[in-house]
Scaffold this motif. Sequence first.
Motif, short mmCIF file in Angstrom:
data_model
loop_
_atom_site.label_atom_id
_atom_site.label_comp_id
_atom_site.label_asym_id
_atom_site.label_seq_id
_atom_site.Cartn_x
_atom_site.Cartn_y
_atom_site.Cartn_z
N PHE A 80 10.70 4.74 -1.45
CA PHE A 80 11.09 5.84 -0.57
C PHE A 80 12.26 6.61 -1.18
O PHE A 80 13.12 6.04 -1.85
CB PHE A 80 11.47 5.31 0.81
CG PHE A 80 10.32 4.90 1.65
CD1 PHE A 80 9.53 5.85 2.29
CD2 PHE A 80 10.00 3.56 1.83
CE1 PHE A 80 8.45 5.48 3.08
CE2 PHE A 80 8.93 3.17 2.62
CZ PHE A 80 8.15 4.13 3.25
N GLY A 81 12.31 7.91 -0.87
CA GLY A 81 13.43 8.72 -1.32
C GLY A 81 14.67 8.55 -0.46
O GLY A 81 15.73 9.06 -0.79
N GLY A 82 14.52 7.83 0.64
CA GLY A 82 15.64 7.61 1.55
C GLY A 82 15.17 7.01 2.85
O GLY A 82 14.02 6.55 2.95
N ALA A 83 16.04 7.04 3.84
CA ALA A 83 15.72 6.46 5.14
C ALA A 83 16.37 7.28 6.24
O ALA A 83 17.44 7.87 6.05
CB ALA A 83 16.20 5.01 5.22
N ALA A 84 15.71 7.31 7.38
CA ALA A 84 16.26 7.95 8.58
C ALA A 84 16.56 6.85 9.59
O ALA A 84 15.74 5.96 9.82
CB ALA A 84 15.27 8.95 9.15
N VAL A 85 17.73 6.92 10.19
CA VAL A 85 18.23 5.84 11.03
C VAL A 85 18.52 6.35 12.43
O VAL A 85 19.04 7.46 12.60
CB VAL A 85 19.52 5.24 10.42
CG1 VAL A 85 20.02 4.08 11.25
CG2 VAL A 85 19.28 4.80 8.98
N LEU A 86 18.20 5.56 13.42
CA LEU A 86 18.53 5.89 14.81
C LEU A 86 19.20 4.68 15.46
O LEU A 86 20.40 4.66 15.67
CB LEU A 86 17.27 6.31 15.56
CG LEU A 86 17.44 7.15 16.85
CD1 LEU A 86 16.12 7.75 17.26
CD2 LEU A 86 18.03 6.36 17.99
N GLY A 87 18.42 3.66 15.77
CA GLY A 87 18.94 2.51 16.51
C GLY A 87 20.08 1.78 15.83
O GLY A 87 21.03 1.35 16.48
N ALA A 88 20.02 1.62 14.51
CA ALA A 88 21.05 0.86 13.80
C ALA A 88 22.42 1.51 13.92
O ALA A 88 23.45 0.83 13.81
CB ALA A 88 20.68 0.70 12.33
N VAL A 89 22.43 2.82 14.15
CA VAL A 89 23.71 3.53 14.34
C VAL A 89 24.07 3.62 15.81
O VAL A 89 25.17 3.22 16.23
CB VAL A 89 23.63 4.94 13.71
CG1 VAL A 89 24.80 5.81 14.17
CG2 VAL A 89 23.61 4.84 12.20
N TRP A 90 23.14 4.10 16.64
CA TRP A 90 23.49 4.41 18.02
C TRP A 90 23.52 3.20 18.94
O TRP A 90 24.11 3.26 20.03
CB TRP A 90 22.57 5.48 18.56
CG TRP A 90 22.76 6.78 17.85
CD1 TRP A 90 21.93 7.35 16.94
CD2 TRP A 90 23.90 7.64 17.93
NE1 TRP A 90 22.47 8.51 16.46
CE2 TRP A 90 23.68 8.72 17.05
CE3 TRP A 90 25.10 7.59 18.67
CZ2 TRP A 90 24.60 9.75 16.89
CZ3 TRP A 90 26.01 8.62 18.52
CH2 TRP A 90 25.76 9.68 17.65
N GLN A 91 22.93 2.10 18.54
CA GLN A 91 23.03 0.88 19.34
C GLN A 91 24.27 0.06 18.97
O GLN A 91 24.55 -0.96 19.58
CB GLN A 91 21.77 0.04 19.18
CG GLN A 91 20.54 0.68 19.83
CD GLN A 91 19.27 -0.11 19.63
OE1 GLN A 91 19.29 -1.24 19.16
NE2 GLN A 91 18.14 0.47 19.99
N SER A 92 25.01 0.52 17.98
CA SER A 92 26.25 -0.15 17.58
C SER A 92 27.39 0.30 18.48
O SER A 92 27.44 1.45 18.91
CB SER A 92 26.58 0.21 16.13
OG SER A 92 27.90 -0.19 15.81
N PRO A 93 28.34 -0.59 18.78
CA PRO A 93 29.52 -0.18 19.56
C PRO A 93 30.38 0.83 18.80
O PRO A 93 31.18 1.55 19.40
CB PRO A 93 30.28 -1.49 19.81
CG PRO A 93 29.76 -2.44 18.78
CD PRO A 93 28.35 -2.04 18.50
N ASP A 94 30.23 0.89 17.48
CA ASP A 94 30.97 1.84 16.65
C ASP A 94 29.97 2.51 15.71
O ASP A 94 29.75 2.07 14.58
CB ASP A 94 32.05 1.13 15.85
CG ASP A 94 32.98 2.10 15.12
OD1 ASP A 94 32.58 3.26 14.90
OD2 ASP A 94 34.11 1.70 14.78
N ALA B 123 0.84 -1.21 0.00
CA ALA B 123 0.00 0.00 0.00
C ALA B 123 0.87 1.25 0.00
O ALA B 123 0.55 2.25 -0.67
CB ALA B 123 -0.92 -0.01 1.22
N VAL B 124 1.97 1.22 0.74
CA VAL B 124 2.89 2.35 0.75
C VAL B 124 3.47 2.57 -0.65
O VAL B 124 3.52 3.70 -1.16
CB VAL B 124 4.02 2.14 1.77
CG1 VAL B 124 5.04 3.27 1.67
CG2 VAL B 124 3.46 2.06 3.18
N ALA B 125 3.90 1.48 -1.28
CA ALA B 125 4.49 1.58 -2.62
C ALA B 125 3.49 2.16 -3.61
O ALA B 125 3.85 3.02 -4.43
CB ALA B 125 4.95 0.19 -3.09
N ALA B 126 2.24 1.74 -3.53
CA ALA B 126 1.22 2.25 -4.44
C ALA B 126 0.99 3.75 -4.21
O ALA B 126 0.86 4.52 -5.17
CB ALA B 126 -0.08 1.48 -4.24
#
Length: 201
Positions: free
Chosen positions: A174-188, A137-140
Motif C-alpha cells: 500500500f502507498g499508505g493508510a487512512a486511520v479513524l478509530g485508532a486516533v479518535w478512540q484514543s483519550p489523546d 491477493a491484495v499484494a499481488a
Amino acid sequence: MQLLVISPPHPVPHETALVSQLLAAGLARFHVRKPGWEQGEMAAYVADIPTRYRSRLVLHSHHALVAELGLGGAHLTAAGRAAKARPTLAPGQTLSTSFHTLAEIRQHRRRYDYVFLSPIFDSLSKEQYAAAFDLAAVAATLRKLRQRAGYAPQVLALGGIEAHRLTTVQQVGFGGAAVLGAVWQSPDPVAAFRALQSIIG
C-alpha cells in the motif's frame, strides 16, 4: 508511505482544535466525513481550522466548498460515483474515493489521485465490519498495478489500521493508510497520531 486521518462521523468535544493540532503535528491530509451535515455546518467546521491548514482538508460532501474555500480536495462516496457527481476542482486539488473490491481498483483507479481500499482489517469504528481481503491477493494486485505503464494513483489501506499493523500495510504494498478509530478512540488523539507517524517515519 503516507498517513491520513478521517474525522469521526459525529462531533467530538474540541474536535476542530484537535484537528488543528493534528495538522500542526505533520498530518498531510485530513478527510472530513460528516454524513447528514448541511453545507453551513461544514463551512463552520472549516472556518474553525486555521487558514494555513485548509489546503490539507478533504471533504466527503458539499464539494462546492472545496473550490470556494481553497481546500485540499474532494472525496467521492459510492453514492456520488453512482450519481456521476464529479466535482469541479482547481489545479492541485485532489479527487479520491473508496473501493471495496480489487476489481474496482483495477478498473477505475485512474480516475482518481488516490483511493482507499477497505476493510483491510476488522474495523475499529464500525461494528460487524470485518476484514474482506486476502492480503496475499491484495499484494499481488498492487504489484501488478505498479508494473503497468500509466499507473498513477496510490492505493491506501483503510479499516482497522492500528500501530502493530502498519508494517504489514507497508509489506503488502500500500502507498499508505487512512486511520479513524485508532486516533479518535484514543483519550489523546494527537498522541495516538504521533505514535502512528513515528512508525512509518
